[in-house]
Design an enzyme around this catalytic site. Structure first.
Site, PDB file in Angstrom:
ATOM      1  N   ILE A  67       3.741  -0.976   3.105  1.00 40.21           N
ATOM      2  CA  ILE A  67       4.008  -0.014   2.030  1.00 40.21           C
ATOM      3  C   ILE A  67       4.065  -0.700   0.655  1.00 40.21           C
ATOM      4  CG2 ILE A  67       6.548  -0.071   2.005  1.00 40.21           C
ATOM      5  CD1 ILE A  67       6.417   3.041   2.120  1.00 40.21           C
ATOM      6  N   HIS A  80       7.483  -7.749  13.662  1.00 43.04           N
ATOM      7  CA  HIS A  80       6.225  -7.420  12.981  1.00 43.04           C
ATOM      8  C   HIS A  80       5.561  -8.705  12.531  1.00 43.04           C
ATOM      9  CE1 HIS A  80       9.674  -7.126  10.266  1.00 43.04           C
ATOM     10  NE2 HIS A  80       8.910  -7.601   9.302  1.00 43.04           N
ATOM     11  N   HIS A 125       2.868 -10.018   9.860  1.00 41.52           N
ATOM     12  CA  HIS A 125       2.125  -9.686   8.643  1.00 41.52           C
ATOM     13  C   HIS A 125       0.743 -10.318   8.731  1.00 41.52           C
ATOM     14  CE1 HIS A 125       5.756  -8.635   6.056  1.00 41.52           C
ATOM     15  NE2 HIS A 125       6.354  -9.340   7.005  1.00 41.52           N
TER      16      HIS A 125
END
Ligand code: 5GP
Length: 128
Positions: free
Chosen positions: A40, A110, A112
């Site tokens: 985001i 997560h 990246h």
């Protein structure tokens, strides 16, 4: 605020809600083991996040507890996402912030994927 990587899994975290379809995301890939979507707040021309479907707080939690199939499926998904984003020839960077010193903010593992420009050598980044 960075999280404690040893904390129990919190089912209300943002990425758990994205996985359940309660929050939107700009999805680029989904399979049995992983979901990938645009960050985001991108820090590069391409900034994607790949998360496992299972409930794992961090890289540590995942590598300690996930099945071999989950680990293999997730790793393959990370590679596939970068490949499909056209990042292999120019190159890209992977990052999995873990816990407090790693400044992990969302308590669901997560990875990246950064791409689309030349990155500097790692040493200044590691120095913080
Ligand atoms: P961390 O610091 O935990 O490694 O990275 C968390 C990342 O998640 C940040 O890069 C941040 O911009 C991203 N992020 C936080 N909330 C959301 C969200 O609701 N949707 C998406 N797509 N990314 C988010």
């Amino acid at each position: 605020m960075p999280i404690d990587a040893t904390q129990p899994y919190d089912d209300s975290n943002i990425f758990a809600r994205i996985l359940r379809g309660e929050l939107p995301c700009r999805k680029v890939h989904e399979d049995e083991f992983a979901l990938a979507f645009h960050d985001i707040n991108p820090q590069a021309p391409v900034h994607l996040l790949v998360i496992p479907k299972g409930a794992y707080v961090s890289w540590d939690d995942f590598t300690a507890k996930a099945s071999d199939a989950e680990v293999a499926g997730f790793m393959r998904a990370v590679g596939q996402v970068a490949r499909e984003a056209g990042l292999v020839a120019p190159g890209y960077r992977l990052l999995a912030n873990t816990g407090g010193h790693g400044h992990q903010e969302v308590p669901h593992l997560h990875v990246h994927i950064f791409g689309g420009r030349q990155f500097r050598e790692m040493v200044p980044l590691v120095r913080g």
